[in-house]
Design a protein around this motif. Structure first.
Motif, PDB file in Angstrom:
ATOM      1  N   ALA A   1       0.681  -1.014   0.124  1.00 57.22           N
ATOM      2  CA  ALA A   1      -0.019  -0.038   0.016  1.00 57.22           C
ATOM      3  C   ALA A   1       0.989   1.042  -0.070  1.00 57.22           C
ATOM      4  CB  ALA A   1      -0.803   0.078   1.279  1.00 57.22           C
ATOM      5  N   ARG A   2       0.387   2.152  -0.715  1.00 58.86           N
ATOM      6  CA  ARG A   2       1.270   3.451  -0.859  1.00 58.86           C
ATOM      7  C   ARG A   2       0.288   4.737  -0.218  1.00 58.86           C
ATOM      8  NH1 ARG A   2       3.970   5.470  -6.055  1.00 58.86           N
ATOM      9  NH2 ARG A   2       3.453   7.634  -5.274  1.00 58.86           N
ATOM     10  N   VAL A   3       1.051   5.645   0.182  1.00 59.30           N
ATOM     11  CA  VAL A   3       0.134   6.724   0.814  1.00 59.30           C
ATOM     12  C   VAL A   3      -0.255   7.828  -0.439  1.00 59.30           C
ATOM     13  CG1 VAL A   3       0.034   9.013   2.174  1.00 59.30           C
ATOM     14  CG2 VAL A   3       1.170   6.853   3.014  1.00 59.30           C
ATOM     15  N   LEU A   4      -1.446   8.120  -0.669  1.00 60.57           N
ATOM     16  CA  LEU A   4      -2.091   8.944  -1.783  1.00 60.57           C
ATOM     17  C   LEU A   4      -2.204  10.327  -1.283  1.00 60.57           C
ATOM     18  CD1 LEU A   4      -4.363   6.150  -3.019  1.00 60.57           C
ATOM     19  CD2 LEU A   4      -2.391   6.812  -4.330  1.00 60.57           C
ATOM     20  N   PRO A   5      -1.864  11.156  -1.926  1.00 60.17           N
ATOM     21  CA  PRO A   5      -1.961  12.717  -1.362  1.00 60.17           C
ATOM     22  C   PRO A   5      -3.609  13.067  -1.299  1.00 60.17           C
ATOM     23  CG  PRO A   5      -1.100  12.788  -3.623  1.00 60.17           C
ATOM     24  CD  PRO A   5      -1.437  11.352  -3.261  1.00 60.17           C
ATOM     25  N   ILE A   6      -3.928  14.098  -0.630  1.00 61.34           N
ATOM     26  CA  ILE A   6      -5.131  14.669  -0.752  1.00 61.34           C
ATOM     27  C   ILE A   6      -5.544  15.064  -2.397  1.00 61.34           C
ATOM     28  CG2 ILE A   6      -6.732  16.679  -0.261  1.00 61.34           C
ATOM     29  CD1 ILE A   6      -4.826  16.823   2.557  1.00 61.34           C
ATOM     30  N   GLY A   7      -6.594  14.765  -2.846  1.00 57.95           N
ATOM     31  CA  GLY A   7      -6.960  15.163  -4.209  1.00 57.95           C
ATOM     32  C   GLY A   7      -6.620  14.013  -5.101  1.00 57.95           C
ATOM     33  N   ALA A   8      -6.033  13.024  -4.819  1.00 50.70           N
ATOM     34  CA  ALA A   8      -5.836  11.696  -5.571  1.00 50.70           C
ATOM     35  C   ALA A   8      -7.033  11.038  -5.970  1.00 50.70           C
ATOM     36  CB  ALA A   8      -4.913  10.680  -4.826  1.00 50.70           C
ATOM     37  N   ILE A   9      -7.168  10.439  -7.220  1.00 55.25           N
ATOM     38  CA  ILE A   9      -8.482   9.892  -7.655  1.00 55.25           C
ATOM     39  C   ILE A   9      -8.449   8.506  -7.400  1.00 55.25           C
ATOM     40  CG2 ILE A   9      -9.800   9.601  -9.760  1.00 55.25           C
ATOM     41  CD1 ILE A   9      -8.806  12.214 -10.765  1.00 55.25           C
ATOM     42  N   LEU A  10      -9.102   7.927  -6.386  1.00 51.82           N
ATOM     43  CA  LEU A  10      -9.252   6.433  -6.046  1.00 51.82           C
ATOM     44  C   LEU A  10     -10.167   5.881  -7.174  1.00 51.82           C
ATOM     45  CD1 LEU A  10     -10.033   6.641  -2.327  1.00 51.82           C
ATOM     46  CD2 LEU A  10      -7.769   6.943  -3.615  1.00 51.82           C
ATOM     47  N   LEU A  11      -9.581   4.967  -7.910  1.00 52.66           N
ATOM     48  CA  LEU A  11     -10.115   4.431  -8.975  1.00 52.66           C
ATOM     49  C   LEU A  11     -10.173   2.706  -9.081  1.00 52.66           C
ATOM     50  CD1 LEU A  11     -11.375   4.426 -12.274  1.00 52.66           C
ATOM     51  CD2 LEU A  11      -8.725   4.339 -12.847  1.00 52.66           C
ATOM     52  N   THR A  12     -11.410   2.273  -8.767  1.00 46.91           N
ATOM     53  CA  THR A  12     -11.475   0.800  -8.493  1.00 46.91           C
ATOM     54  C   THR A  12     -11.283   0.065  -9.963  1.00 46.91           C
ATOM     55  OG1 THR A  12     -13.983   0.725  -9.086  1.00 46.91           O
ATOM     56  CG2 THR A  12     -13.159   1.047  -6.690  1.00 46.91           C
ATOM     57  N   SER A  13     -10.631  -0.981  -9.679  1.00 47.95           N
ATOM     58  CA  SER A  13      -9.936  -1.708 -10.815  1.00 47.95           C
ATOM     59  C   SER A  13     -10.129  -3.230 -10.932  1.00 47.95           C
ATOM     60  CB  SER A  13      -8.322  -1.310 -11.181  1.00 47.95           C
ATOM     61  OG  SER A  13      -7.637  -1.832  -9.738  1.00 47.95           O
TER      62      SER A  13
ATOM     63  N   VAL B   1     -10.322  15.282 -14.301  1.00 51.08           N
ATOM     64  CA  VAL B   1     -10.039  13.921 -14.835  1.00 51.08           C
ATOM     65  C   VAL B   1     -10.978  12.948 -14.145  1.00 51.08           C
ATOM     66  CG1 VAL B   1      -8.180  12.236 -14.545  1.00 51.08           C
ATOM     67  CG2 VAL B   1      -7.358  14.520 -15.002  1.00 51.08           C
ATOM     68  N   TYR B   2     -11.744  13.318 -12.905  1.00 53.68           N
ATOM     69  CA  TYR B   2     -12.608  12.637 -12.276  1.00 53.68           C
ATOM     70  C   TYR B   2     -13.934  12.487 -13.059  1.00 53.68           C
ATOM     71  CZ  TYR B   2     -16.636  12.207  -9.220  1.00 53.68           C
ATOM     72  OH  TYR B   2     -17.941  11.574  -8.727  1.00 53.68           O
ATOM     73  N   TYR B   3     -14.277  13.820 -13.578  1.00 60.20           N
ATOM     74  CA  TYR B   3     -15.554  13.626 -14.420  1.00 60.20           C
ATOM     75  C   TYR B   3     -15.244  12.884 -15.747  1.00 60.20           C
ATOM     76  CZ  TYR B   3     -17.926  16.773 -11.204  1.00 60.20           C
ATOM     77  OH  TYR B   3     -18.253  17.369  -9.788  1.00 60.20           O
ATOM     78  N   TRP B   4     -14.196  13.442 -16.424  1.00 59.34           N
ATOM     79  CA  TRP B   4     -13.819  12.431 -17.479  1.00 59.34           C
ATOM     80  C   TRP B   4     -13.907  10.860 -17.368  1.00 59.34           C
ATOM     81  CZ3 TRP B   4     -10.063   8.900 -18.911  1.00 59.34           C
ATOM     82  CH2 TRP B   4      -9.972   8.611 -20.394  1.00 59.34           C
ATOM     83  N   ILE B   5     -13.430  10.538 -16.093  1.00 57.00           N
ATOM     84  CA  ILE B   5     -13.790   8.966 -16.103  1.00 57.00           C
ATOM     85  C   ILE B   5     -14.920   8.636 -15.928  1.00 57.00           C
ATOM     86  CG2 ILE B   5     -13.092   7.158 -14.250  1.00 57.00           C
ATOM     87  CD1 ILE B   5     -10.451   8.633 -13.669  1.00 57.00           C
ATOM     88  N   VAL B   6     -15.786   9.288 -14.943  1.00 54.54           N
ATOM     89  CA  VAL B   6     -17.318   9.065 -14.944  1.00 54.54           C
ATOM     90  C   VAL B   6     -17.902   9.098 -16.116  1.00 54.54           C
ATOM     91  CG1 VAL B   6     -19.490  10.118 -14.099  1.00 54.54           C
ATOM     92  CG2 VAL B   6     -17.391  10.189 -12.379  1.00 54.54           C
ATOM     93  N   GLU B   7     -17.527   9.936 -17.116  1.00 52.85           N
ATOM     94  CA  GLU B   7     -18.214  10.125 -18.382  1.00 52.85           C
ATOM     95  C   GLU B   7     -17.753   8.798 -19.312  1.00 52.85           C
ATOM     96  OE1 GLU B   7     -20.253  11.173 -21.717  1.00 52.85           O
ATOM     97  OE2 GLU B   7     -20.749  11.531 -19.521  1.00 52.85           O
TER      98      GLU B   7
ATOM     99  N   LYS C   1     -17.726   3.104 -19.403  1.00 47.81           N
ATOM    100  CA  LYS C   1     -17.939   2.128 -20.161  1.00 47.81           C
ATOM    101  C   LYS C   1     -16.558   1.679 -20.991  1.00 47.81           C
ATOM    102  CE  LYS C   1     -22.649   2.417 -21.455  1.00 47.81           C
ATOM    103  NZ  LYS C   1     -23.945   3.247 -22.255  1.00 47.81           N
ATOM    104  N   GLU C   2     -15.742   2.674 -21.409  1.00 52.18           N
ATOM    105  CA  GLU C   2     -14.502   2.147 -22.063  1.00 52.18           C
ATOM    106  C   GLU C   2     -13.548   1.695 -20.919  1.00 52.18           C
ATOM    107  OE1 GLU C   2     -13.413   2.978 -25.392  1.00 52.18           O
ATOM    108  OE2 GLU C   2     -15.740   3.243 -25.185  1.00 52.18           O
ATOM    109  N   PHE C   3     -13.716   1.782 -19.729  1.00 55.21           N
ATOM    110  CA  PHE C   3     -12.730   1.165 -18.580  1.00 55.21           C
ATOM    111  C   PHE C   3     -13.248  -0.185 -18.793  1.00 55.21           C
ATOM    112  CE2 PHE C   3     -11.669   5.573 -17.504  1.00 55.21           C
ATOM    113  CZ  PHE C   3     -10.336   5.348 -17.272  1.00 55.21           C
ATOM    114  N   LEU C   4     -14.559  -0.288 -18.522  1.00 56.14           N
ATOM    115  CA  LEU C   4     -15.102  -1.563 -18.512  1.00 56.14           C
ATOM    116  C   LEU C   4     -14.691  -2.668 -19.859  1.00 56.14           C
ATOM    117  CD1 LEU C   4     -18.830  -0.767 -17.120  1.00 56.14           C
ATOM    118  CD2 LEU C   4     -17.110  -2.361 -16.215  1.00 56.14           C
ATOM    119  N   ARG C   5     -14.782  -1.897 -20.785  1.00 58.68           N
ATOM    120  CA  ARG C   5     -14.713  -2.721 -22.269  1.00 58.68           C
ATOM    121  C   ARG C   5     -13.135  -3.024 -22.246  1.00 58.68           C
ATOM    122  NH1 ARG C   5     -14.335  -1.472 -27.402  1.00 58.68           N
ATOM    123  NH2 ARG C   5     -13.618   0.819 -26.953  1.00 58.68           N
ATOM    124  N   LYS C   6     -12.254  -2.359 -21.494  1.00 55.31           N
ATOM    125  CA  LYS C   6     -10.803  -2.640 -21.463  1.00 55.31           C
ATOM    126  C   LYS C   6     -10.216  -3.816 -20.260  1.00 55.31           C
ATOM    127  CE  LYS C   6      -8.944   0.223 -24.822  1.00 55.31           C
ATOM    128  NZ  LYS C   6      -8.813   1.365 -24.638  1.00 55.31           N
TER     129      LYS C   6
END
Length: 340
Positions: A217-229, A263-269, A272-277
């Protein structure tokens, strides 16, 4: 028209038919299934199926008052079987209730109806705003809708980059769960099931500094985007404080010169692309390597900021309405406790 009358089952509208069984104001109680005991209302000619019980107040009972009273009573607790819960009309008939005079019932019913109307109104408002935001995001990220700069001029053209050029992609880790010394410390540690809203504040479990040292585990700074993978893909939140995650994430530390909320809103939008990959036979997973290769089209930082601020303001409005809905529901609950 052969399909004129609504058909009501145990959980509301089921379809339409050419005959009706009831006319006027009734409330309908679901008889079977997990939702048995729930209450719906009808004020028109309708067909009530065998999965619902239609109820109307007698000479000394206001129908709406009775609907509110039984809704508060929670009829589901009278259901008989755990496998397939059911509610019989006989059981309902035996139910004893203390009733005020008809004029008082009518006053109570009118007041509670006005509170219900307010809740419905707020829910509709929230739904309209959510639809508006969804449409706005599609237009903004497809560049159909563009902002102007402070002088009213066009911003520069958008540029294509790889996500790995915009953000550092960081995996997570889990300390040994059998070692107590690694847990219950002061380090926030998120799992994918906790990623449910725009901001991630407090994790359910925490790890210690030693646990951090002894895991990947690594410390992420304030403002990091937590992205489930892993398993759930591309659920996303922004960290409001330093934190870590388990290995079900590929989080993004957005580089200077880019706006993390854009970047957060771009990922939300582009979920489906993340799911496809994503790939995997047991459960879906998307690797950090795959995420780094993702192509993102970016406006200049000032335009990113305008887009992020605009969408944030919509989110704040939606959140305010959500708070009003909760407050009104709590207010109604308090009223019911005092009245019934």
């Amino acid at each position: 028209d052969s399909d004129t009358y609504p058909v009501f089952g145990g959980n509301g509208l089921r379809g339409y038919t050419d005959t009706f069984t009831h006319e006027g104001f009734y409330f309908l109680i679901g008889r079977q299934g997990a939702l048995c005991g729930n209450i719906n209302r009808t004020t028109q000619k309708c067909y009530v199926s065998e999965h619902a019980i239609a109820v109307q107040g007698g000479n000394l009972t206001d129908t709406e008052w009775l609907a509110q009273r039984l809704d508060y009573y929670n009829l589901n607790r009278l259901s008989e079987s755990s496998a397939q819960p059911g509610l019989s009309a006989e059981k309902l008939k035996r139910l004893k209730l203390a009733t005020p005079s008809l004029p008082e019932q009518e006053k109570i019913a009118a007041f509670l109806t006005s509170v219900d109307d307010r809740i419905d109104q707020l829910k509709r408002k929230k739904s309209l705003l959510q639809d508006y935001k969804k449409g706005a995001m599609q237009k903004l990220f497809s560049q159909e809708l563009r902002f102007k700069d402070e002088q009213g001029k066009d911003f520069p053209d958008w540029e294509e980059k790889k996500l790995g050029e915009v953000a550092e992609v960081v995996g997570g880790g889990t300390p040994d769960s059998t070692n107590e010394a690694y847990w219950k410390g002061d380090v926030q540690w998120f799992t994918p099931s906790e990623i449910r809203s725009k901001f991630a504040e407090d994790s359910k479990r925490t790890i210690s500094q030693l646990g951090l040292k002894k895991s990947s585990a690594r410390v992420l700074p304030i403002g990091a985007i937590l992205l489930t993978s892993r398993a759930t893909i591309a659920e996303v939140s922004i960290a409001t404080r330093e934190c870590t995650t388990n290995q079900g994430f590929q989080s993004l530390i957005v580089q200077e010169g880019h706006h993390n909320e854009f970047v957060y809103y771009w990922i939300v939008e582009n979920k489906k692309e993340f799911l496809r990959k994503s790939q995997g036979s047991t459960f879906l997973e998307i690797s950090g390597k795959e995420i780094r290769k993702f192509k993102i089209i970016l406006p200049s930082l000032p335009e990113q900021t305008k887009i992020a601020n605009f969408l944030s303001s919509l989110d704040q409005k939606i959140e305010q309405i959500d708070t009003q809905i909760t407050q009104t529901q709590t207010f109604k609950k308090g009223l019911l406790q005092q009245m019934f």
